[in-house]
Design an enzyme around this catalytic site. Structure first.
Site, PDB file in Angstrom:
ATOM      1  CG  ASP A   1      28.315  42.804  39.071  1.00  0.00           C
ATOM      2  OD1 ASP A   1      29.502  42.424  39.105  1.00  0.00           O
ATOM      3  OD2 ASP A   1      27.888  43.759  39.741  1.00  0.00           O
TER       4      ASP A   1
ATOM      5  CG  HIS B   1      34.162  36.140  41.112  1.00  0.00           C
ATOM      6  ND1 HIS B   1      35.211  36.058  41.989  1.00  0.00           N
ATOM      7  CD2 HIS B   1      33.510  37.281  41.408  1.00  0.00           C
ATOM      8  CE1 HIS B   1      35.184  37.099  42.801  1.00  0.00           C
ATOM      9  NE2 HIS B   1      34.166  37.864  42.475  1.00  0.00           N
TER      10      HIS B   1
HETATM   11  C1  SDX Z   1      32.890  41.818  40.402  1.00  0.00           C
HETATM   12  O1  SDX Z   1      37.111  40.472  42.535  1.00  0.00           O
HETATM   13  C2  SDX Z   1      35.919  40.588  43.067  1.00  0.00           C
HETATM   14  O2  SDX Z   1      35.710  40.110  44.154  1.00  0.00           O
HETATM   15  C3  SDX Z   1      34.951  41.391  42.247  1.00  0.00           C
HETATM   16  C4  SDX Z   1      33.540  41.463  42.788  1.00  0.00           C
HETATM   17  C5  SDX Z   1      33.496  42.242  44.093  1.00  0.00           C
HETATM   18  O3  SDX Z   1      32.527  42.072  44.842  1.00  0.00           O
HETATM   19  O4  SDX Z   1      34.389  43.123  44.284  1.00  0.00           O
HETATM   20  O5  SDX Z   1      33.041  40.165  43.012  1.00  0.00           O
HETATM   21  C6  SDX Z   1      32.620  42.194  41.812  1.00  0.00           C
HETATM   22  O6  SDX Z   1      33.664  42.477  39.761  1.00  0.00           O
HETATM   23  C7  SDX Z   1      32.228  40.596  39.818  1.00  0.00           C
HETATM   24  C8  SDX Z   1      32.708  40.280  38.360  1.00  0.00           C
HETATM   25  C9  SDX Z   1      31.911  41.161  37.399  1.00  0.00           C
HETATM   26  N1  SDX Z   1      32.434  41.051  36.031  1.00  0.00           N
HETATM   27  C10 SDX Z   1      31.764  40.410  35.066  1.00  0.00           C
HETATM   28  O7  SDX Z   1      30.707  39.805  35.256  1.00  0.00           O
HETATM   29  C11 SDX Z   1      32.391  40.527  33.670  1.00  0.00           C
HETATM   30  C12 SDX Z   1      32.383  39.156  32.985  1.00  0.00           C
HETATM   31  N2  SDX Z   1      33.298  38.260  33.672  1.00  0.00           N
HETATM   32  C13 SDX Z   1      34.659  38.336  33.319  1.00  0.00           C
HETATM   33  O8  SDX Z   1      35.163  39.179  32.419  1.00  0.00           O
HETATM   34  C14 SDX Z   1      35.606  37.481  34.134  1.00  0.00           C
HETATM   35  O9  SDX Z   1      34.961  36.338  34.508  1.00  0.00           O
HETATM   36  C15 SDX Z   1      36.191  38.164  35.350  1.00  0.00           C
HETATM   37  C16 SDX Z   1      36.823  39.473  34.999  1.00  0.00           C
HETATM   38  C17 SDX Z   1      35.120  38.405  36.358  1.00  0.00           C
HETATM   39  C18 SDX Z   1      37.234  37.244  35.944  1.00  0.00           C
HETATM   40  O10 SDX Z   1      38.269  37.189  35.051  1.00  0.00           O
HETATM   41  P1  SDX Z   1      39.580  36.278  35.334  1.00  0.00           P
HETATM   42  O11 SDX Z   1      39.572  35.725  36.689  1.00  0.00           O
HETATM   43  O12 SDX Z   1      40.764  37.066  34.914  1.00  0.00           O
HETATM   44  O13 SDX Z   1      39.332  35.047  34.414  1.00  0.00           O
HETATM   45  P2  SDX Z   1      39.654  35.018  32.880  1.00  0.00           P
HETATM   46  O14 SDX Z   1      39.189  36.295  32.243  1.00  0.00           O
HETATM   47  O15 SDX Z   1      41.073  34.621  32.712  1.00  0.00           O
HETATM   48  O16 SDX Z   1      38.678  33.854  32.401  1.00  0.00           O
HETATM   49  C19 SDX Z   1      39.063  32.496  32.596  1.00  0.00           C
HETATM   50  C20 SDX Z   1      38.511  31.798  31.372  1.00  0.00           C
HETATM   51  C21 SDX Z   1      38.927  32.468  30.077  1.00  0.00           C
HETATM   52  O17 SDX Z   1      38.998  31.454  29.079  1.00  0.00           O
HETATM   53  P3  SDX Z   1      40.469  30.904  28.648  1.00  0.00           P
HETATM   54  O18 SDX Z   1      41.271  32.114  28.212  1.00  0.00           O
HETATM   55  O19 SDX Z   1      41.038  30.260  29.900  1.00  0.00           O
HETATM   56  O20 SDX Z   1      40.162  29.939  27.533  1.00  0.00           O
HETATM   57  O21 SDX Z   1      37.070  31.857  31.381  1.00  0.00           O
HETATM   58  C22 SDX Z   1      36.610  32.618  30.264  1.00  0.00           C
HETATM   59  C23 SDX Z   1      37.794  33.395  29.721  1.00  0.00           C
HETATM   60  O22 SDX Z   1      37.667  33.568  28.333  1.00  0.00           O
HETATM   61  N3  SDX Z   1      35.594  33.539  30.775  1.00  0.00           N
HETATM   62  C24 SDX Z   1      34.453  33.807  30.156  1.00  0.00           C
HETATM   63  C25 SDX Z   1      33.777  34.676  31.039  1.00  0.00           C
HETATM   64  N4  SDX Z   1      34.521  34.912  32.119  1.00  0.00           N
HETATM   65  C26 SDX Z   1      35.653  34.196  31.951  1.00  0.00           C
HETATM   66  N5  SDX Z   1      33.929  33.407  28.987  1.00  0.00           N
HETATM   67  C27 SDX Z   1      32.722  33.896  28.665  1.00  0.00           C
HETATM   68  N6  SDX Z   1      31.989  34.747  29.443  1.00  0.00           N
HETATM   69  C28 SDX Z   1      32.496  35.151  30.641  1.00  0.00           C
HETATM   70  N7  SDX Z   1      31.793  35.968  31.417  1.00  0.00           N
END
Ligand code: SDX
Length: 452
Positions: A386, A328
Site C-alpha cells: 500500500d 506486515h
Molecule cells: C495489507 O495480510 C495481508 O496479506 C494483507 C495484505 C494483502 O495483500 O492482503 O498484504 C494487504 O493489508 C497490507 C498492510 C496494510 N496496512 C498498513 O500499512 C497499516 C500499518 N501497518 C500496521 O498497522 C501493521 O503493520 C499491520 C496491521 C499491517 C500488521 O500488524 P501485526 O502483524 O498485527 O503487527 P503488530 O501490529 O503487532 O506490530 C508489531 C509491532 C508493534 O510494536 P510492539 O507492540 O511489538 O512494540 O510493530 C509495530 C507495532 O506497534 N508496528 C508499527 C507499524 N506496524 C507495526 N509501528 C509503527 N508503524 C507501523 N506501520
C-alpha cells in the site's frame, strides 16, 4: 503444556502418509496432569510444518489460543505462497516479479483460478467468458440512487455486490460446479463495472457501459473516465499500469479479507454475499484501506522536513499514529509488490509528464529514514503493497476514496479462487473457533429490588 522443555518434540517418521509427506509428530504434555497427546506434524510443499491439533481437545481437553491467528494455519491451500522472511510471493508457484513482468491480469486470474497458466486458446476463451459478463442487470442502477452522492464508494460496493445475490439466483447453488464457475466469472467481470458506476455516481456523471472490444484494465479505465461528450482515448501506459496493479493485488494467502470470505462461505452462503463480506473486511485501514490512509498520511506530513517528527510519533507507544503502508503480519522483509510498484511509480509519472511529484519524493524520504531507524529495523517493518500504490493511482486520476475499491476489484480474483478451493475441499467444514472465556462464572437472576 510443558513450558520447561520444548513442547514440540519431532519424532522421526517411519512411513509416508497421504499428501503431507513423512508421518512426523510432536508431543504436547500437560505438566499438571502428566497427560500427553501425540499430534501429527504435517509438511507442505514450502513453508513451515504445521501441528495438526484436531485431536487436541478430544485427547487433552484443551483449546489452543492464538488471537489474530499469528501462528495458526486455517486451511490447506495450493493457490498462493508467501515467504515473509525472504520477501517472496508465488501465485501457484510463479514468483510475482515474473508475472508482473511477463503476464497480464486475465492470465494471472486464470492461473489463480485453475492452477496452471492458460494455453493461448484457454486464455482467449477465459477472456471472452469474462467479457460476456461485464454488464450488470439494468435494474441494479436503482440501488445507486439510494446512496448519497458523497457515500464512500466502498460502502456502495458492499451494498451493491451483496445485492447481486438478489439478481443471479441461477448461480447461487454452491454445490453445482457449473453454477460456481458462472458466479465466479460474474463477480470478476462485474466488479469493475460496479466500481466505475460508484465513481460516476459520486461525481454526477452518467454511467458508462462496458465495451466488449476492450481488455479488462482498458475497459475499466474507459468506464471510469469516458464521458459521452467526447471520445476517450486509452493510454496504453496507464492501461498497463492498471493491469499491473491488478496483478499485484490479486491474491495474498489467508489475509483478513480472504479469511472473511472463507469463513462466510464455510456456512454455505452464496458467493455474492461472501465477496461482499470480503469487501467489508478489506475496507479497514489496517488492511486494504491502508492505500488511502498512506496518501492522507503523506499529505499530513506535507514536507520532508517533518518526516523525522512523524517517524518519532510512529515509534511512540503513547501515540496511536502508525506509518501507514509500513509493516506486515507476514513480510519481515520488503514486500515484493511494493518493490514493483516503486519502479512503476516512475514509469507512470514519466508517461504523464509529472516531473516533480512531491508526494513521491516525500514517500521515498520517509522510506529512506525509516529503513535506517533501529526501531523499524528491529521490528522488521518495511514498506508494504500500500505504500506506493496510492501515489500511482492519484497520478492516474483516481480519487483517494477509490483506492481500496481498486484493491477489491483485483482481490476478487483471489477471493473467488480461495472460495472455490474451500468449497471443493472434502475436509472443509463450517468455521467455528472456540475461546478463552474470562467472564463471570455461573450466577442466578436477582430481581431489581434486590440489586445494589
Ligand atoms: C495489507 O495480510 C495481508 O496479506 C494483507 C495484505 C494483502 O495483500 O492482503 O498484504 C494487504 O493489508 C497490507 C498492510 C496494510 N496496512 C498498513 O500499512 C497499516 C500499518 N501497518 C500496521 O498497522 C501493521 O503493520 C499491520 C496491521 C499491517 C500488521 O500488524 P501485526 O502483524 O498485527 O503487527 P503488530 O501490529 O503487532 O506490530 C508489531 C509491532 C508493534 O510494536 P510492539 O507492540 O511489538 O512494540 O510493530 C509495530 C507495532 O506497534 N508496528 C508499527 C507499524 N506496524 C507495526 N509501528 C509503527 N508503524 C507501523 N506501520
Amino acid at each position: 503444556m510443558d513450558t520447561k522443555t520444548p513442547a514440540a518434540k519431532v519424532k522421526s517418521s517411519t512411513s509416508k502418509d497421504g499428501n503431507h509427506g513423512a508421518r512426523e509428530s510432536c508431543t504436547v504434555t500437560d505438566n499438571a496432569t502428566g497427560q500427553s497427546v501425540e499430534l501429527p506434524l504435517l509438511s507442505g510443499t514450502l513453508g513451515p510444518k504445521v501441528v495438526d491439533i484436531r485431536r487436541l481437545y478430544a485427547d487433552l481437553g484443551h483449546f489452543t489460543f492464538d488471537p489474530g491467528y499469528t501462528a495458526t494455519g486455517s486451511c490447506e491451500s495450493k493457490i498462493t505462497y508467501i515467504d515473509g522472511d525472504k520477501g517472496e510471493l508465488f501465485y501457484r508457484g510463479y514468483p510475482i516479479e515474473e508475472l508482473a513482468e511477463h503476464s497480464d491480469f486475465m492470465e494471472a486470474a486464470y492461473l489463480l483460478l485453475n492452477g496452471e497458466l492458460p494455453t493461448a486458446g484457454q486464455k482467449k476463451k477465459f477472456e471472452r467468458d469474462i467479457t460476456m459478463h461485464t454488464m450488470v442487470h439494468e435494474q441494479l442502477i436503482a440501488f445507486f440512487r439510494g446512496f448519497r452522492r458523497d457515500a464512500h464508494p466502498m460502502a456502495v460496493m458492499c451494498g451493491v455486490v451483496g445485492a447481486l445475490s438478489a439478481f443471479y439466483h441461477d448461480s447461487t447453488d454452491i454445490n453445482d460446479p457449473q453454477q460456481r464457475v458462472i458466479a465466479s466469472h460474474r463477480l470478476i467481470a462485474k466488479m469493475p463495472t460496479i466500481a466505475a458506476m460508484a465513481y460516476k455516481y459520486s461525481v454526477g456523471q452518467p454511467f458508462v457501459y462496458p465495451r466488449n472490444d476492450l481488455k479488462y484494465a482498458e475497459n475499466f479505465l474507459h468506464m471510469m473516465f469516458a464521458v459521452p461528450a467526447e471520445e476517450y482515448k486509452i493510454n496504453p501506459v496507464l492501461a498497463r499500469a492498471m493491469d499491473l496493479i491488478f496483478i499485484l493485488h490479486a491474491d495474498h494467502e489467508q489475509n483478513a479479507s480472504t479469511s472473511t470470505v472463507r469463513l462466510a462461505g464455510s456456512s454455505g452462503a452464496n458467493p455474492f454475499a461472501c465477496i461482499a463480506a470480503g469487501i467489508a473486511s478489506l475496507w479497514g485501514p489496517s488492511h486494504g484501506g491502508a492505500n488511502e490512509a498512506v496518501l492522507k498520511m503523506l499529505m499530513q506530513i506535507g514536507d520532508k522536513s517533518r518526516v523525522p517528527e512523524f517517524v518519532e510519533r510512529a515509534k511512540d507507544k503513547n501515540d496511536n499514529f502508525r506509518l501507514m503502508g509500513f509493516g506486515h503480519r507476514v513480510y519481515k522483509n520488503y514486500d515484493p509488490r511494493a518493490a514493483v510498484l516503486r519502479k512503476s511509480c516512475h514509469a507512470v509519472l514519466d508517461e504523464l509528464g509529472v516531473r516533480d511529484e512531491p508526494l513521491l519524493d516525500l514517500a521515498m524520504e520517509l522510506e529512506r529514514i525509516a529503513l535506517h531507524d533501529p526501531y523499524f529495523v528491529e521490528k522488521k517493518l518495511y514498506p508494504n503493497v500500500d505504500f506506493y500504490s496510492g501515489i500511482i493511482l492519484r497520478a492516474m486520476g483516481f480519487p483517494m476514496s477509490m483506492f481500496t475499491v481498486l484493491f477489491a476489484i483485483a482481490r476478487t480474483v483471489g477471493w473467488v479462487a480461495q472460495w472455490n478451493e474451500m468449497i471443493e475441499d472434502p475436509n472443509a467444514k463450517i468455521g467455528r473457533p472456540r475461546q478463552l472465556y474470562t467472564g463471570k462464572a455461573l450466577r442466578h437472576y436477582l430481581p431489581v429490588t434486590k440489586r445494589g
